[in-house]
Structures are given as structure tokens and as C-alpha cells.
Design an enzyme around this catalytic site. Structure first.
Site, PDB file in Angstrom:
ATOM      1  N   CYS A   1     -11.295   4.876 -29.658  1.00  0.00           N
ATOM      2  CA  CYS A   1     -12.541   5.586 -29.927  1.00  0.00           C
ATOM      3  C   CYS A   1     -13.365   5.798 -28.660  1.00  0.00           C
ATOM      4  O   CYS A   1     -14.469   5.250 -28.521  1.00  0.00           O
ATOM      5  CB  CYS A   1     -13.347   4.806 -30.956  1.00  0.00           C
ATOM      6  SG  CYS A   1     -12.372   4.564 -32.422  1.00  0.00           S
ATOM      7  N   GLU A   2     -12.817   6.530 -27.722  1.00  0.00           N
ATOM      8  CA  GLU A   2     -13.515   6.883 -26.488  1.00  0.00           C
ATOM      9  C   GLU A   2     -12.980   8.228 -26.037  1.00  0.00           C
ATOM     10  O   GLU A   2     -11.759   8.433 -26.059  1.00  0.00           O
ATOM     11  CB  GLU A   2     -13.193   5.895 -25.357  1.00  0.00           C
ATOM     12  CG  GLU A   2     -13.556   4.483 -25.644  1.00  0.00           C
ATOM     13  CD  GLU A   2     -14.293   3.831 -24.489  1.00  0.00           C
ATOM     14  OE1 GLU A   2     -14.808   4.532 -23.602  1.00  0.00           O
ATOM     15  OE2 GLU A   2     -14.361   2.598 -24.513  1.00  0.00           O
TER      16      GLU A   2
ATOM     17  N   GLY B   1       0.761  -1.243   0.000  1.00  0.00           N
ATOM     18  CA  GLY B   1       0.000   0.000   0.000  1.00  0.00           C
ATOM     19  C   GLY B   1       0.789   1.288   0.000  1.00  0.00           C
ATOM     20  O   GLY B   1       0.208   2.347  -0.266  1.00  0.00           O
TER      21      GLY B   1
ATOM     22  N   TYR C   1       0.998  -1.218 -12.294  1.00  0.00           N
ATOM     23  CA  TYR C   1      -0.375  -1.223 -12.806  1.00  0.00           C
ATOM     24  C   TYR C   1      -0.463  -0.571 -14.183  1.00  0.00           C
ATOM     25  O   TYR C   1      -1.450   0.085 -14.517  1.00  0.00           O
ATOM     26  CB  TYR C   1      -1.329  -0.558 -11.784  1.00  0.00           C
ATOM     27  CG  TYR C   1      -1.217  -1.173 -10.406  1.00  0.00           C
ATOM     28  CD1 TYR C   1      -1.658  -2.462 -10.178  1.00  0.00           C
ATOM     29  CD2 TYR C   1      -0.612  -0.487  -9.337  1.00  0.00           C
ATOM     30  CE1 TYR C   1      -1.534  -3.055  -8.923  1.00  0.00           C
ATOM     31  CE2 TYR C   1      -0.480  -1.070  -8.091  1.00  0.00           C
ATOM     32  CZ  TYR C   1      -0.945  -2.354  -7.888  1.00  0.00           C
ATOM     33  OH  TYR C   1      -0.807  -2.939  -6.655  1.00  0.00           O
TER      34      TYR C   1
ATOM     35  N   GLY D   1       3.680  -3.422  -3.779  1.00  0.00           N
ATOM     36  CA  GLY D   1       3.694  -3.543  -5.229  1.00  0.00           C
ATOM     37  C   GLY D   1       4.192  -2.243  -5.834  1.00  0.00           C
ATOM     38  O   GLY D   1       5.336  -2.091  -6.235  1.00  0.00           O
TER      39      GLY D   1
HETATM   40  N1  LLP Z   1      -1.632  -6.933  -1.266  1.00  0.00           N
HETATM   41  C1  LLP Z   1      -2.930  -6.996  -1.609  1.00  0.00           C
HETATM   42  C2  LLP Z   1      -3.793  -7.995  -0.967  1.00  0.00           C
HETATM   43  C3  LLP Z   1      -3.443  -6.118  -2.577  1.00  0.00           C
HETATM   44  O1  LLP Z   1      -4.730  -6.163  -2.897  1.00  0.00           O
HETATM   45  C4  LLP Z   1      -2.588  -5.160  -3.187  1.00  0.00           C
HETATM   46  C5  LLP Z   1      -3.081  -4.245  -4.206  1.00  0.00           C
HETATM   47  C6  LLP Z   1      -1.235  -5.145  -2.795  1.00  0.00           C
HETATM   48  C7  LLP Z   1      -0.796  -6.037  -1.826  1.00  0.00           C
HETATM   49  C8  LLP Z   1      -0.246  -4.201  -3.386  1.00  0.00           C
HETATM   50  O2  LLP Z   1      -0.568  -2.881  -3.084  1.00  0.00           O
HETATM   51  P1  LLP Z   1       0.443  -1.691  -3.473  1.00  0.00           P
HETATM   52  O3  LLP Z   1       1.667  -1.824  -2.601  1.00  0.00           O
HETATM   53  O4  LLP Z   1       0.762  -1.822  -4.904  1.00  0.00           O
HETATM   54  O5  LLP Z   1      -0.322  -0.469  -3.165  1.00  0.00           O
HETATM   55  N2  LLP Z   1      -4.803  -0.716 -10.016  1.00  0.00           N
HETATM   56  C9  LLP Z   1      -4.698   0.255  -8.945  1.00  0.00           C
HETATM   57  C10 LLP Z   1      -4.123  -0.365  -7.685  1.00  0.00           C
HETATM   58  C11 LLP Z   1      -4.878  -1.567  -7.195  1.00  0.00           C
HETATM   59  C12 LLP Z   1      -4.256  -2.195  -5.989  1.00  0.00           C
HETATM   60  C13 LLP Z   1      -4.879  -3.509  -5.689  1.00  0.00           C
HETATM   61  N3  LLP Z   1      -4.288  -4.222  -4.585  1.00  0.00           N
HETATM   62  C14 LLP Z   1      -3.879   1.435  -9.432  1.00  0.00           C
HETATM   63  O6  LLP Z   1      -3.474   1.441 -10.581  1.00  0.00           O
HETATM   64  O7  LLP Z   1      -3.673   2.381  -8.689  1.00  0.00           O
END
Ligand code: LLP
Length: 420
Positions: free
Chosen positions: A348-349, A245, A376, A281
Site C-alpha cells: 500500500c504505497e 564498488g 542487495y 559485493g
Molecule cells: N565494502 C564496504 C565497506 C562497503 O560499504 C560496501 C558496500 C562494499 C564493500 C561492497 O560494495 P559493492 O562491491 O557491492 O559495490 N544497497 C545499495 C548498495 C550499498 C552498498 C553499501 N556498501 C544498492 O542496492 O545499490
């Protein structure tokens, strides 16, 4: 360049922008555009920042594969000794193909199928993060059929507000994720009675792009209370997983460093035996990657000027999906006054934009870099409008490795059959 770039290994040189020692223009020439370009040094430094923050603490960083699941990127983390947080059998297959250690894999997600559970059990993964009572029963059955015991943690929903975009906040009671805090104790008691379940830990993840450590600290304190309660019932855990997160800078955000973010969490669990796990992530890959694209046309208008590029929302969905901001810079800005552009793709959006109101000194045919696109980006790309997906390259010092070929139309049509 007047403002500092959010990507640590990107710099402006005489031949335009460079990632590490490689001119982006040379990558475009060799591999075409649009192309995702990643920096190995930036990936390594981001991982090292976590390791440094954790110091001697018994801990494991499990990279959240969903942020960027390219084998080239995964193999960098595998070599650094990382664990992996996965959410599908497909992601597990990727981790294994990239040389990751199955024993350091944790499997998150609310909808694991029986087949995915079996695959993960056979691979010998480290832990299943179970998100419901029904999933626990299914896992017990699958493990029984496999003649194994499945290591589990419950993903507990601590019901804290992470103050982030509603689509990426996951730790509220109203979210689909995790088991309710008040039900966790009973579920652990139930799990302790199941013959093919082995209780291993506890998990929580409250959301993404977090810029303030306070909600995570609040969640950790709630989890600690639960761990103590479990201990009093004789349920001992070997690890506590605090999810991912941590946010990054896209524009002018000032995210805490991993050491500032982790400090209150480490303090909360100081002196305890359990290993700590994290599932970052975005903060490991986001600012290690950019999307390199070329301007196809400049289209002046009465109200807006458009820069129409060869990348689109199918390549990088975040602006269209979340109204997310990504810095966009000319690879070799021209010595002309900047004009203001809507940077848009060919799809086309009207939602197919990569950036609004960007001041750029460019001409048609010039290269742009869309920054902070390592997380992402490629993983959320699609073939909408029958557009082949971008190539991906990994820069390492002066070397460039093609880690994913550009898709071709034959990739796109494969497996489809018109009616006879
Ligand atoms: N662990 C779990 C259970 C998760 O659901 C996620 C992300 C992470 C770890 C990794 O989180 P991070 O460190 O990357 O914040 N597509 C969206 C982000 C969706 C995140 C979903 N879960 C974007 O582009 O901002």
C-alpha cells in the site's frame, strides 16, 4: 529476445527462460513465487574473473556479505577459498555457518559494538577495519579483556568523488565513513602505542556501482602516499585493502571487467610486498540472481496499465529506494503485441513499483523475471505489510537446491505477544 540479457547464464529456450539448465517455469511450479533464483556458474565465473585479474599477485578477494548473505551463496564462495567482508556479528555468524575461514574475514562498519568485537576476536578474524579513534579505544579495551591483540587497518577516507548515486557514495569527506585522510597518520601512531592492537593494514572504500576506474585509481594513489609515509615512520603494513564498488550492467551500463578495473590498482602497487585485498559485493552476485514472480492481475487504466505482481518493494527495495532500474522480462512471452505496464507490487504505497513503462507480451498468471537482483535484493528485503519473505534457490547445472525456505506466517508472528 531482441536485447542481450545482462545475466550471463540466463537464456531463452523452448520452454521459456532458463537459468543454466533449469527452466524458470519449473522452479515456479516447484517452489512457488516470489522466489530468488541464483546461478552457481555465474557466481563462480564472477569470482574467477577477479582471480584471473589478480593473477600471481598476493591478494585476497573478500566477498562483501551484505550484498547477499544467504548461506547457500556464502558456501559457494567459501569453497572457492574467498575471504569475507562483514559489517555485523550476524554476518560473521553466517560466514562461519557457511564454512568460511574466519582468518580471511575483515570486519568493516562504523558502529561495531563491544559484543561484536569480542565475538570476532574469539572467532579469530583476520582484520578489523577501524573507522574512528573511539572505536580504536574500544577495540583495545575489548582485546585486553579477552587477553588478545586485535589486528587492525584504518579505513581511510580518501575524499574522492566516485560519481555514483549519493546514497551509495562513501568516500567523500562529508560521509560518515572512515577516518579523515589528514588524521590517519596520527591515528596509526596512536595505534602503534596501544598494547592490544596489532597494526595489519590500511583500507578504503569509496562507493558502489562504480563504472569508471578513475576515482578508485585516484584513491589508490592517495593511499599509496600514506603507506609510504607510514613506512618512513617504521609502521609496516601486511595488506592494503581497496574495498569493493565495481558496478554491473542493469540496463545499458558498460562496467569495466575486473581486469580492466583492477589494472591501474595493480600497477599502483606493483613490486610491493603487501597483499592486496578487495571487498566486491555487487559484481560477484548481482548478475547471478533474479527474482521470479507471477502476475496476479492486469489492470488496464486510462493513463497507465498496471501489471500487479506477487513480488513487491519488501522483496526488492532497490527500485523504490534508489529509483534503480532492473530489467523485467516475461519468462515465456506470448505471441501478442506488447503492452506498456507499470510493474507494481501489492503493497500500500505508490512507491511500490518494480519497473515503470515496461513493454511486455503477457497475460494474468504469467511469470516474470526481474533481472540482476542477486545483490542487495534478499538482504534488503523486509516483512512490510506482514509479507513473508521469498524463497531462495540455487541452480547448479540441471540441479536446483532450495537454499532458503519461503517464510511462513508463523515465522512472522514468532516472538510477539498480544497484551493479555
Ligand atoms: N565494502 C564496504 C565497506 C562497503 O560499504 C560496501 C558496500 C562494499 C564493500 C561492497 O560494495 P559493492 O562491491 O557491492 O559495490 N544497497 C545499495 C548498495 C550499498 C552498498 C553499501 N556498501 C544498492 O542496492 O545499490
Amino acid at each position: 529476445m531482441t536485447t542481450a540479457l545482462p545475466m550471463p547464464t540466463l537464456s531463452a529456450g523452448t520452454a521459456g527462460l532458463h537459468l543454466e539448465g533449469v527452466a524458470l517455469a519449473s522452479i515456479a511450479e516447484r517452489f512457488g513465487t516470489p522466489t530468488y533464483v541464483y546461478s552457481r556458474a555465474a557466481l563462480t565465473a564472477a569470482y574467477a574473473a577477479y582471480q584471473q585479474a589478480l593473477g600471481e599477485r598476493k591478494a585476497l578477494v573478500c566477498y562483501a556479505v551484505k550484498a547477499n548473505s544467504s548461506l547457500g551463496v556464502l558456501s559457494v564462495f567459501a569453497r572457492l577459498g574467498a575471504g569475507f567482508d562483514i559489517v555485523s556479528g550476524g554476518e560473521l555468524a553466517r560466514v562461519l555457518a557457511a564454512g568460511g575461514d574466519a582468518g580471511k574475514v575483515i570486519f568493516s562498519g562504523v558502529g561495531k559494538t563491544a559484543a561484536e568485537m569480542r565475538f570476532a576476536l574469539d572467532a579469530g578474524i583476520g582484520c578489523f577495519n577501524v573507522e574512528s579513534a573511539a572505536e580504536l579505544d574500544r577495540l583495545n579495551d575489548v582485546a585486553a579483556a579477552a587477553g588478545k591483540r586485535a589486528p587492525i587497518a584504518f579505513r581511510v577516507n580518501p575524499d574522492v568523488n566516485p560519481n555514483t548515486h549519493p546514497y551509495i557514495s562513501t568516500g567523500l569527506r562529508s560521509n560518515k565513513f572512515g577516518v579523515a585522510f589528514d588524521e590517519a597518520l596520527d591515528l596509526y601512531r596512536k595505534a602503534a602505542r596501544l598494547p592490544h592492537i596489532e597494526i595489519s593494514g590500511i583500507d578504503c572504500h569509496i562507493g558502489s556501482q562504480l563504472l569508471d576506474p578513475a576515482p578508485m585509481t585516484e584513491a589508490a594513489e592517495k593511499i599509496l602516499g600514506l603507506v609510504d609515509q607510514l613506512g618512513r615512520e617504521g609502521i609496516k603494513l601486511d595488506h592494503i585493502d581497496l574495498g569493493g564498488g565495481l558496478g554491473i550492467r542493469y540496463r545499458d551500463e558498460e562496467p569495466p571487467t575486473p581486469s580492466i578495473y583492477l589494472k591501474p590498482l595493480l600497477d599502483c602497487f606493483a613490486g610491493r610486498d603487501e597483499a592486496l585485498c578487495f571487498e566486491p559485493g555487487r559484481s560477484l552476485v548481482g548478475n547471478a540472481g533474479l527474482l521470479l514472480t507471477r502476475i496476479e492481475y492486469l489492470k488496464p487504466g486510462v493513463e497507465k496499465n498496471f501489471a500487479i505482481i506477487d513480488a513487491a518493494m519488501n522483496d526488492l527495495a532497490r527500485p523504490a529506494l534508489y529509483d534503480a532500474y532492473h530489467e523485467i522480462v516475461a519468462v515465456a512471452p506470448r505471441a501478442v503485441p506488447a503492452s506498456r505496464y507499470e510493474v507494481v507490487g501489492p503493497i500500500c504505497e505508490s512507491g511500490d513499483f518494480l519497473g515503470h513503462d515496461r513493454d511486455l507480451s503477457v497475460a494474468a498468471g504469467d511469470l516474470l523475471a526481474i533481472l540482476s537482483a542477486g545483490a542487495y535484493g534478499m538482504t534488503m528485503s523486509s516483512n512490510y505489510n506482514t509479507r513473508p519473505r521469498a524463497a531462495e534457490v540455487l541452480v547448479d547445472g540441471d540441479a536446483v537446491h532450495l537454499i532458503r525456505e519461503r517464510e511462513t506466517l508463523s515465522h512472522l508472528l514468532k516472538g510477539e505477544t498480544p497484551l493479555a
